[in-house]
Design a protein around this motif. Sequence first.
Motif, PDB file in Angstrom:
ATOM      1  N   ASP A   1     -13.572  59.645 117.215  1.00 27.57           N
ATOM      2  CA  ASP A   1     -12.860  58.754 118.149  1.00 27.57           C
ATOM      3  C   ASP A   1     -13.455  57.457 118.171  1.00 27.57           C
ATOM      4  OD1 ASP A   1     -10.819  60.611 118.592  1.00 27.57           O
ATOM      5  OD2 ASP A   1     -12.017  61.312 120.506  1.00 27.57           O
TER       6      ASP A   1
ATOM      7  N   LEU B   1     -11.409  56.183 111.134  1.00 30.10           N
ATOM      8  CA  LEU B   1     -10.380  57.263 111.556  1.00 30.10           C
ATOM      9  C   LEU B   1      -9.373  56.338 112.035  1.00 30.10           C
ATOM     10  CD1 LEU B   1     -12.323  60.409 112.159  1.00 30.10           C
ATOM     11  CD2 LEU B   1     -10.226  60.129 111.059  1.00 30.10           C
ATOM     12  N   TRP B   2      -9.770  55.162 112.722  1.00 22.59           N
ATOM     13  CA  TRP B   2      -8.803  54.399 113.470  1.00 22.59           C
ATOM     14  C   TRP B   2      -7.984  53.806 112.120  1.00 22.59           C
ATOM     15  CZ3 TRP B   2     -11.249  50.515 117.623  1.00 22.59           C
ATOM     16  CH2 TRP B   2     -11.890  51.287 118.402  1.00 22.59           C
TER      17      TRP B   2
ATOM     18  N   GLU C   1      -5.423  56.257 111.301  1.00 20.64           N
ATOM     19  CA  GLU C   1      -4.524  56.590 112.188  1.00 20.64           C
ATOM     20  C   GLU C   1      -3.528  55.493 112.669  1.00 20.64           C
ATOM     21  OE1 GLU C   1      -6.896  60.261 114.070  1.00 20.64           O
ATOM     22  OE2 GLU C   1      -7.211  58.521 115.019  1.00 20.64           O
ATOM     23  N   ASN C   2      -3.973  54.162 112.154  1.00 21.04           N
ATOM     24  CA  ASN C   2      -3.202  53.099 112.494  1.00 21.04           C
ATOM     25  C   ASN C   2      -3.368  52.784 114.139  1.00 21.04           C
ATOM     26  OD1 ASN C   2      -1.745  50.948 111.949  1.00 21.04           O
ATOM     27  ND2 ASN C   2       0.245  51.704 112.256  1.00 21.04           N
ATOM     28  N   ASP C   3      -4.604  52.996 114.494  1.00 27.62           N
ATOM     29  CA  ASP C   3      -4.703  52.761 115.788  1.00 27.62           C
ATOM     30  C   ASP C   3      -4.682  51.273 116.426  1.00 27.62           C
ATOM     31  OD1 ASP C   3      -6.679  51.829 118.061  1.00 27.62           O
ATOM     32  OD2 ASP C   3      -6.918  54.170 118.117  1.00 27.62           O
TER      33      ASP C   3
ATOM     34  N   ARG D   1      -3.357  49.242 108.345  1.00 29.14           N
ATOM     35  CA  ARG D   1      -3.524  50.662 108.161  1.00 29.14           C
ATOM     36  C   ARG D   1      -3.839  50.969 107.017  1.00 29.14           C
ATOM     37  NH1 ARG D   1      -0.579  53.645 105.250  1.00 29.14           N
ATOM     38  NH2 ARG D   1       1.486  52.656 105.658  1.00 29.14           N
TER      39      ARG D   1
ATOM     40  N   LYS E   1      -1.181  64.035 108.345  1.00 30.58           N
ATOM     41  CA  LYS E   1      -1.768  64.653 109.396  1.00 30.58           C
ATOM     42  C   LYS E   1      -2.916  65.549 109.203  1.00 30.58           C
ATOM     43  CE  LYS E   1       1.471  63.399 112.901  1.00 30.58           C
ATOM     44  NZ  LYS E   1       2.499  63.658 113.911  1.00 30.58           N
TER      45      LYS E   1
ATOM     46  N   ILE F   1      -5.829  63.624 107.615  1.00 34.51           N
ATOM     47  CA  ILE F   1      -6.552  62.660 108.422  1.00 34.51           C
ATOM     48  C   ILE F   1      -7.509  63.933 109.493  1.00 34.51           C
ATOM     49  CG2 ILE F   1      -6.492  61.509 110.541  1.00 34.51           C
ATOM     50  CD1 ILE F   1      -3.909  60.148 109.386  1.00 34.51           C
ATOM     51  N   GLN F   2      -6.922  64.872 109.691  1.00 35.50           N
ATOM     52  CA  GLN F   2      -7.583  65.919 110.428  1.00 35.50           C
ATOM     53  C   GLN F   2      -8.687  66.367 109.529  1.00 35.50           C
ATOM     54  OE1 GLN F   2      -7.152  67.070 113.653  1.00 35.50           O
ATOM     55  NE2 GLN F   2      -9.105  68.033 113.358  1.00 35.50           N
TER      56      GLN F   2
ATOM     57  N   ARG G   1     -11.462  63.877 110.319  1.00 35.99           N
ATOM     58  CA  ARG G   1     -11.833  63.979 111.712  1.00 35.99           C
ATOM     59  C   ARG G   1     -12.719  65.138 111.928  1.00 35.99           C
ATOM     60  NH1 ARG G   1     -10.637  62.201 116.476  1.00 35.99           N
ATOM     61  NH2 ARG G   1      -9.247  60.483 116.011  1.00 35.99           N
TER      62      ARG G   1
END
Length: 129
Positions: free
Chosen positions: A84, A89-90, A93-95, A102, A112, A115-116, A119
Amino acid sequence: MLALWTSISGCDGGNPVTQMPTQTVSYADDIQALFDKRCVRCHRSSAPEHGFLNLKPDSSYYQLISRRSVQRPDLLIVEPFAPDASYLLWKMENDPRIEGYRMPMFALPMPKEEIQLVRTWVSEGAFQQ
């Protein structure tokens, strides 16, 4: 697909001994393969002053681990054990806190599951093996 902590009892039945987490994601086999598939098309040469990463196999790991983001110097690109707080990862994930776009840019968002996988790798310590 999370890191598994194991403990075993001492021979005398005393305090359990905690072992390192089991790695379920391999950088070489899983993460680099993902970069090869999704990222290397654009991230194949390094221009760190512009925030570009070289994600080709010979240099990708050292471009990511514990290095500050050019776009967000307050964050590490990959902070081991802290997905996080990892800017990579941001971006995936397009934080809403990202600078720029992104990733991957000019392509569909990563599934997903992929991305996982990243993560989980970061959660497990972002080791190179």
